[in-house]
Design a protein around this motif. Structure first.
Motif, PDB file in Angstrom:
ATOM      1  N   ILE A   1       0.831  -1.201   0.000  1.00 17.39           N
ATOM      2  CA  ILE A   1       0.000   0.000   0.000  1.00 17.39           C
ATOM      3  C   ILE A   1       0.867   1.254   0.000  1.00 17.39           C
ATOM      4  O   ILE A   1       0.655   2.186  -0.799  1.00 17.39           O
ATOM      5  CB  ILE A   1      -0.944   0.007   1.216  1.00 17.39           C
ATOM      6  CG1 ILE A   1      -1.996  -1.090   1.070  1.00 17.39           C
ATOM      7  CG2 ILE A   1      -1.610   1.363   1.372  1.00 17.39           C
ATOM      8  CD1 ILE A   1      -2.950  -0.900  -0.080  1.00 17.39           C
ATOM      9  N   PHE A   2       1.864   1.299   0.878  1.00 16.43           N
ATOM     10  CA  PHE A   2       2.725   2.481   0.942  1.00 16.43           C
ATOM     11  C   PHE A   2       3.515   2.662  -0.348  1.00 16.43           C
ATOM     12  O   PHE A   2       3.745   3.791  -0.793  1.00 16.43           O
ATOM     13  CB  PHE A   2       3.675   2.388   2.138  1.00 16.43           C
ATOM     14  CG  PHE A   2       3.073   2.838   3.429  1.00 16.43           C
ATOM     15  CD1 PHE A   2       2.602   4.142   3.582  1.00 16.43           C
ATOM     16  CD2 PHE A   2       2.963   1.970   4.501  1.00 16.43           C
ATOM     17  CE1 PHE A   2       2.041   4.564   4.764  1.00 16.43           C
ATOM     18  CE2 PHE A   2       2.398   2.385   5.693  1.00 16.43           C
ATOM     19  CZ  PHE A   2       1.932   3.689   5.830  1.00 16.43           C
ATOM     20  N   GLY A   3       3.929   1.560  -0.957  1.00 18.13           N
ATOM     21  CA  GLY A   3       4.618   1.668  -2.239  1.00 18.13           C
ATOM     22  C   GLY A   3       3.738   2.308  -3.295  1.00 18.13           C
ATOM     23  O   GLY A   3       4.186   3.181  -4.067  1.00 18.13           O
ATOM     24  N   THR A   4       2.464   1.900  -3.326  1.00 13.82           N
ATOM     25  CA  THR A   4       1.517   2.488  -4.281  1.00 13.82           C
ATOM     26  C   THR A   4       1.299   3.964  -4.000  1.00 13.82           C
ATOM     27  O   THR A   4       1.285   4.802  -4.913  1.00 13.82           O
ATOM     28  CB  THR A   4       0.172   1.741  -4.217  1.00 13.82           C
ATOM     29  OG1 THR A   4       0.388   0.351  -4.491  1.00 13.82           O
ATOM     30  CG2 THR A   4      -0.815   2.312  -5.222  1.00 13.82           C
ATOM     31  N   LEU A   5       1.134   4.315  -2.721  1.00 15.73           N
ATOM     32  CA  LEU A   5       0.884   5.708  -2.354  1.00 15.73           C
ATOM     33  C   LEU A   5       2.079   6.599  -2.676  1.00 15.73           C
ATOM     34  O   LEU A   5       1.915   7.737  -3.155  1.00 15.73           O
ATOM     35  CB  LEU A   5       0.537   5.804  -0.861  1.00 15.73           C
ATOM     36  CG  LEU A   5      -0.768   5.127  -0.427  1.00 15.73           C
ATOM     37  CD1 LEU A   5      -0.930   5.206   1.083  1.00 15.73           C
ATOM     38  CD2 LEU A   5      -1.966   5.752  -1.127  1.00 15.73           C
ATOM     39  N   ILE A   6       3.279   6.106  -2.397  1.00 15.40           N
ATOM     40  CA  ILE A   6       4.479   6.894  -2.699  1.00 15.40           C
ATOM     41  C   ILE A   6       4.625   7.088  -4.205  1.00 15.40           C
ATOM     42  O   ILE A   6       5.012   8.162  -4.678  1.00 15.40           O
ATOM     43  CB  ILE A   6       5.718   6.214  -2.099  1.00 15.40           C
ATOM     44  CG1 ILE A   6       5.664   6.299  -0.566  1.00 15.40           C
ATOM     45  CG2 ILE A   6       7.001   6.855  -2.617  1.00 15.40           C
ATOM     46  CD1 ILE A   6       6.733   5.501   0.129  1.00 15.40           C
ATOM     47  N   PHE A   7       4.293   6.059  -4.965  1.00 17.88           N
ATOM     48  CA  PHE A   7       4.337   6.164  -6.424  1.00 17.88           C
ATOM     49  C   PHE A   7       3.370   7.241  -6.924  1.00 17.88           C
ATOM     50  O   PHE A   7       3.638   7.922  -7.916  1.00 17.88           O
ATOM     51  CB  PHE A   7       3.986   4.817  -7.042  1.00 17.88           C
ATOM     52  CG  PHE A   7       3.973   4.814  -8.543  1.00 17.88           C
ATOM     53  CD1 PHE A   7       5.153   4.790  -9.268  1.00 17.88           C
ATOM     54  CD2 PHE A   7       2.764   4.841  -9.230  1.00 17.88           C
ATOM     55  CE1 PHE A   7       5.135   4.797 -10.663  1.00 17.88           C
ATOM     56  CE2 PHE A   7       2.740   4.842 -10.610  1.00 17.88           C
ATOM     57  CZ  PHE A   7       3.934   4.820 -11.334  1.00 17.88           C
ATOM     58  N   MET A   8       2.241   7.418  -6.214  1.00 19.22           N
ATOM     59  CA  MET A   8       1.229   8.393  -6.612  1.00 19.22           C
ATOM     60  C   MET A   8       1.507   9.787  -6.045  1.00 19.22           C
ATOM     61  O   MET A   8       0.798  10.736  -6.373  1.00 19.22           O
ATOM     62  CB  MET A   8      -0.158   7.923  -6.133  1.00 19.22           C
ATOM     63  CG  MET A   8      -0.600   6.592  -6.715  1.00 19.22           C
ATOM     64  SD  MET A   8      -2.058   5.917  -5.870  1.00 19.22           S
ATOM     65  CE  MET A   8      -3.290   7.150  -6.257  1.00 19.22           C
ATOM     66  N   ARG A   9       2.518   9.923  -5.203  1.00 22.04           N
ATOM     67  CA  ARG A   9       2.738  11.184  -4.490  1.00 22.04           C
ATOM     68  C   ARG A   9       3.028  12.339  -5.448  1.00 22.04           C
ATOM     69  O   ARG A   9       2.636  13.473  -5.207  1.00 22.04           O
ATOM     70  CB  ARG A   9       3.889  11.025  -3.488  1.00 22.04           C
ATOM     71  CG  ARG A   9       4.114  12.250  -2.626  1.00 22.04           C
ATOM     72  CD  ARG A   9       5.015  11.961  -1.456  1.00 22.04           C
ATOM     73  NE  ARG A   9       6.299  11.398  -1.866  1.00 22.04           N
ATOM     74  CZ  ARG A   9       7.294  11.140  -1.013  1.00 22.04           C
ATOM     75  NH1 ARG A   9       7.131  11.364   0.273  1.00 22.04           N
ATOM     76  NH2 ARG A   9       8.426  10.643  -1.451  1.00 22.04           N
TER      77      ARG A   9
END
Length: 284
Positions: A41-49
């Motif tokens: 989840i955090f990987g996805t969110l950081i990618f979207m940052r």
């Protein structure tokens, strides 16, 4: 059940809930599963940052955090409770609870306690790092947290009883996949990873029937700044409809769950547990 017996069963259930919660967070396999999920989840969110919420200068990754938290409440509230009931039915835990005076009531209090604490812990694990990773979350500080708490309370009441009702209907652990598939579909149309207003109108209408969209909306209203509301339906956080829909699902669950659980408990017997164990051994 007398009031005194009910209080005793509730105390036993609360103690059981605390013990199960401690076991969940000290079990290596459970911790590894939680870590892998959170890392994804955090990987996805950081990618979207680096992307921006359409029509604003606000980070899309930050805007997605509340939706992910809301979706987690629904997933855990429905599938975890349902899965726990199925497993406890297969290993005889429910039969033992049934055979104990006021055991089913204490069992249910314990499960509600366990999974409510799991929800709170999961939110903290997700939210606290996000506050450092993304700017603009919880802009009103203490009042943002208060707003989040009422949404969480309404979400727990709306999902945990429904999860118990679903679990009472499932006869085999293999059928849990039938619960997960609709959940994944709802996640895709509920505005978790992208604004729901980008979807066709009929899909927006479908999403608004179920609690996942409203929990995501409530979490966004608590944790995002006012500028983020421009991508919501009607450009409004709609707190009263949010509360109304979640309470409606709570009423449905609180009406159905006791009826279905009593029906399930009446059918439990030593022979039914033995038959399920035999089927499980044949699968292995």
């Amino acid at each position: 059940m007398t009031a005194s017996a009910q209080r005793t069963a509730a105390r036993v259930g609360l103690r059981r809930g605390f013990i199960e919660f401690r076991q969940l967070w000290t079990n290596r396999d459970d911790l590894i599963g939680q870590f892998v999920w959170l890392a994804m989840i955090f990987g996805t969110l950081i990618f979207m940052r680096g992307a921006q919420l359409p029509g604003t200068s606000f980070s899309l990754g930050a805007a997605t955090v509340p939706g992910v938290i809301g979706a987690g409440v629904v997933f855990n509230g429905l599938t975890s409770v349902a899965g726990a009931l199925v497993i406890d039915r297969e290993d005889g835990t429910l039969l033992r609870a049934k055979a104990t005076p006021n055991g089913m009531f204490g069992y249910l209090v314990g499960k509600v306690t366990t999974f409510s604490m799991v929800q709170v812990a999961s939110i903290l694990v997700m939210l606290v790092p996000s506050l450092f990773l993304f700017d603009g979350l919880a802009p009103d500080g203490f009042f943002s947290i208060l707003n989040l708490l009422w949404v969480l309370a309404a979400g727990l009441v709306a999902t945990l009883p429904i999860g118990a009702a679903i679990g009472s209907l499932i006869q085999d652990s293999r059928m849990l996949a039938l619960v997960m598939l609709p959940m994944l579909g709802l996640g895709a149309i509920s505005g978790i990873f992208y604004p729901i207003t980008s979807l066709p109108g009929w899909l927006q209408d479908v999403a608004q029937v179920f609690p996942m969209y409203w929990l995501g909306l409530g979490m966004r209203s608590a944790l995002l700044p006012d500028q983020a509301v421009v991508v919501e339906i009607g450009q409004s956080w709609r707190p009263l409809p949010t509360l109304g829909v979640l309470l409606a699902w709570a009423v449905i669950g609180l009406v159905l769950a006791p009826i279905l659980l009593k029906r399930m408990a009446r059918r439990e017997s030593g022979s039914s547990v033995a038959a399920r164990r035999e089927r499980a051994l044949q699968r292995v």
